[in-house]
Design a protein around this motif. Sequence first.
Motif, PDB file in Angstrom:
ATOM      1  N   GLY A  18     -38.139   6.634  68.565  1.00 52.22           N
ATOM      2  CA  GLY A  18     -37.848   7.911  68.245  1.00 52.22           C
ATOM      3  C   GLY A  18     -38.115   7.739  67.027  1.00 52.22           C
ATOM      4  N   GLY A  19     -38.001   6.441  66.397  1.00 53.70           N
ATOM      5  CA  GLY A  19     -37.827   6.704  65.037  1.00 53.70           C
ATOM      6  C   GLY A  19     -39.404   7.051  64.917  1.00 53.70           C
ATOM      7  N   VAL A  20     -40.411   6.494  65.067  1.00 53.24           N
ATOM      8  CA  VAL A  20     -41.860   7.250  64.475  1.00 53.24           C
ATOM      9  C   VAL A  20     -41.525   8.223  64.518  1.00 53.24           C
ATOM     10  CG1 VAL A  20     -44.099   6.779  65.124  1.00 53.24           C
ATOM     11  CG2 VAL A  20     -43.251   5.006  65.267  1.00 53.24           C
ATOM     12  N   ARG A  21     -41.515   9.045  65.588  1.00 52.38           N
ATOM     13  CA  ARG A  21     -42.007  10.464  66.035  1.00 52.38           C
ATOM     14  C   ARG A  21     -40.413  11.444  64.301  1.00 52.38           C
ATOM     15  NH1 ARG A  21     -43.580  13.988  69.554  1.00 52.38           N
ATOM     16  NH2 ARG A  21     -45.579  12.708  69.058  1.00 52.38           N
ATOM     17  N   VAL A 305     -30.778   8.619  67.643  1.00 55.29           N
ATOM     18  CA  VAL A 305     -31.558   9.086  69.059  1.00 55.29           C
ATOM     19  C   VAL A 305     -32.289   8.636  69.747  1.00 55.29           C
ATOM     20  CG1 VAL A 305     -32.907  11.459  67.342  1.00 55.29           C
ATOM     21  CG2 VAL A 305     -34.342   9.311  67.459  1.00 55.29           C
ATOM     22  N   GLY A 306     -32.279   8.320  71.021  1.00 55.89           N
ATOM     23  CA  GLY A 306     -33.057   7.039  71.742  1.00 55.89           C
ATOM     24  C   GLY A 306     -32.259   6.372  72.839  1.00 55.89           C
ATOM     25  N   HIS A 313     -32.555   6.322  79.177  1.00 55.64           N
ATOM     26  CA  HIS A 313     -33.664   5.174  78.674  1.00 55.64           C
ATOM     27  C   HIS A 313     -35.200   5.710  78.633  1.00 55.64           C
ATOM     28  CE1 HIS A 313     -29.887   2.422  77.429  1.00 55.64           C
ATOM     29  NE2 HIS A 313     -29.815   3.490  77.102  1.00 55.64           N
ATOM     30  N   LEU A 314     -35.584   6.652  78.164  1.00 56.29           N
ATOM     31  CA  LEU A 314     -36.935   6.988  79.049  1.00 56.29           C
ATOM     32  C   LEU A 314     -37.582   7.220  77.520  1.00 56.29           C
ATOM     33  CD1 LEU A 314     -36.592   9.358  81.637  1.00 56.29           C
ATOM     34  CD2 LEU A 314     -36.935   7.102  82.547  1.00 56.29           C
ATOM     35  N   THR A 315     -38.271   7.245  77.297  1.00 60.92           N
ATOM     36  CA  THR A 315     -39.687   6.946  75.717  1.00 60.92           C
ATOM     37  C   THR A 315     -39.539   8.599  75.542  1.00 60.92           C
ATOM     38  OG1 THR A 315     -41.324   4.743  76.366  1.00 60.92           O
ATOM     39  CG2 THR A 315     -42.082   6.907  75.041  1.00 60.92           C
ATOM     40  N   PRO A 316     -40.009   9.444  76.329  1.00 65.54           N
ATOM     41  CA  PRO A 316     -40.025  10.619  75.797  1.00 65.54           C
ATOM     42  C   PRO A 316     -38.952  11.614  75.975  1.00 65.54           C
ATOM     43  CG  PRO A 316     -40.691  10.167  78.296  1.00 65.54           C
ATOM     44  CD  PRO A 316     -40.467   8.970  77.976  1.00 65.54           C
ATOM     45  N   ILE A 317     -37.981  11.000  76.425  1.00 64.51           N
ATOM     46  CA  ILE A 317     -36.682  11.242  75.850  1.00 64.51           C
ATOM     47  C   ILE A 317     -36.742  11.097  74.014  1.00 64.51           C
ATOM     48  CG2 ILE A 317     -33.910  11.051  75.664  1.00 64.51           C
ATOM     49  CD1 ILE A 317     -35.172  12.958  78.046  1.00 64.51           C
ATOM     50  N   ALA A 318     -36.696   9.561  73.744  1.00 64.66           N
ATOM     51  CA  ALA A 318     -36.466   9.226  72.552  1.00 64.66           C
ATOM     52  C   ALA A 318     -37.594  10.237  71.600  1.00 64.66           C
ATOM     53  CB  ALA A 318     -36.913   8.125  72.503  1.00 64.66           C
ATOM     54  N   ILE A 319     -38.973   9.774  71.838  1.00 70.09           N
ATOM     55  CA  ILE A 319     -39.881  11.334  70.803  1.00 70.09           C
ATOM     56  C   ILE A 319     -39.382  12.361  70.976  1.00 70.09           C
ATOM     57  CG2 ILE A 319     -41.538  11.917  71.036  1.00 70.09           C
ATOM     58  CD1 ILE A 319     -42.794   9.802  72.577  1.00 70.09           C
ATOM     59  N   ARG A 320     -38.316  12.838  72.046  1.00 69.04           N
ATOM     60  CA  ARG A 320     -38.310  15.039  71.960  1.00 69.04           C
ATOM     61  C   ARG A 320     -36.812  14.624  70.784  1.00 69.04           C
ATOM     62  NH1 ARG A 320     -39.394  18.879  74.931  1.00 69.04           N
ATOM     63  NH2 ARG A 320     -40.711  17.971  75.899  1.00 69.04           N
ATOM     64  N   GLU A 321     -35.846  13.467  71.036  1.00 70.42           N
ATOM     65  CA  GLU A 321     -34.638  13.335  70.446  1.00 70.42           C
ATOM     66  C   GLU A 321     -35.344  13.298  68.697  1.00 70.42           C
ATOM     67  OE1 GLU A 321     -31.639  12.006  73.971  1.00 70.42           O
ATOM     68  OE2 GLU A 321     -31.826  10.548  71.825  1.00 70.42           O
ATOM     69  N   GLY A 322     -36.378  12.411  68.666  1.00 72.20           N
ATOM     70  CA  GLY A 322     -36.585  12.142  67.335  1.00 72.20           C
ATOM     71  C   GLY A 322     -37.439  13.856  66.634  1.00 72.20           C
TER      72      GLY A 322
END
Length: 455
Positions: A18-21, A305-306, A313-322
């Motif tokens: 999330g942070g990187v995106r 986020v994330g 607790h899912l990576t795609p959710i963190a990415i989408r939120e970021g």
Amino acid sequence: MANGDFDVDLFIIGAGSGGVRAGRIAAGYGARVMIAEESRVGGTCVIRGCVPKKLYVYASRFQDAFADAAGFGWNVPQASFHWPTLVANKETEITRLEGIYRRNLVNAGVEIVDSRAVIEGAHAVRLLATGERITAKVILIATGARPSLEPVIPGGELGLVSDQIFDVPELPRRLLVIGGGYIAVEFAGIFAGLGVETTLLHRGPRLLRGFDHDLAEGLAAAYRARGIELLLETRVARLERAGSDIAATLSDGTTRRFDQVLVATGRRPNTAGLGLESAGVATNEKGAVIVDAEGRTNVPSIYAVGDVTDHAHLTPIAIREGQAFAETVFGNRPTRVDHSLIPTAVFSTPELGTIGPSEEAARALYPALVVYRTRFRGMKATLSGRDEPVMMKILVDGATDKVVGVHIMGEAAGEMIQLVGIAVTMGATKADFDRTIAVHPTAAEELVTLRTPVA
């Protein structure tokens, strides 16, 4: 000085998915971004989560592949497995990926700081590695979650958590996995596939709480058939060192010995010692940061986020939120993430794929629910002789004909649910499924050929 009064426009704590995106997108809009990471860039997913886990899942399935080959005419010599090779090759791959993540951030104009950062107010953070104080117009918390050792077990420090299990020096001969969620289930499948005598212990009456009962019960049956011992409605009273073994005393009074114990009883948001109280950031009873639909906390300049929030607790959710955060705050494009439909997979063997509510939950939401289900042996099993089940279920709101859920167990279920997820997210009806021409011979064709409801 950015904006005249701050060192940076955006300071991100945590360089995971999330942070990187968020950092890359915000920098693309011209923001001056700094991101702090106390461990390795890439976060849980890349370093100690889904990427190494999936590599280990692949490794665990070769034993089946070697055995199945005989039915197709292949004479495969006796295979052997070398744990240190897998560990070393995994490390090479995640190091490569970390390098890519770092380069992508730098190329986007994001400054990376290899340090723990703590919040010191609504617009300030402290870098613990140097003591430097950085001011920021906006702070984004993206610190993820960490394995939980709850409920506390006497002697629990003898057990490993999921972060550690990837790198044990030797492959254990006997492994106890404590937990019934997807992490516990996945690691039990991995180590059983690598030839480890595996016991999966869960305090509840069935695995995978919240998942559809046909998935949970079907996987339990498949795991038992694969030689995994399931101890349900059982607790660990204590763990003790017994020579080179770990002795686990169970709630039924028996004592079992293992080489390693994996405690996979859940994860908790990584907020301890983050300084949230200094800025007055509100958290819930789990320690998760409370945010609104746009990721904003109760402090207007601080977002999250994330996994550090109480969302899935899912990576795609963190990415989408970021991405949504950066679009909203720095792109002047207000964006919200829809959490109502999340396709997901459990990388057990057999694999699970699911989107939408379980049948039990759907019955409460849709009084006219119609259920379509099929169970069969995959085509490959006809020659391999392996008795690995396939199950597919479609849930339909009978009042509207809309497909509200799909649940799959079997080979490539994760790949199938990603594609089915597109149709379900678009609001496809059962009639849409029915008029789709089947691809034959495939397992997935069953999803468009089911015609007779079972309930």
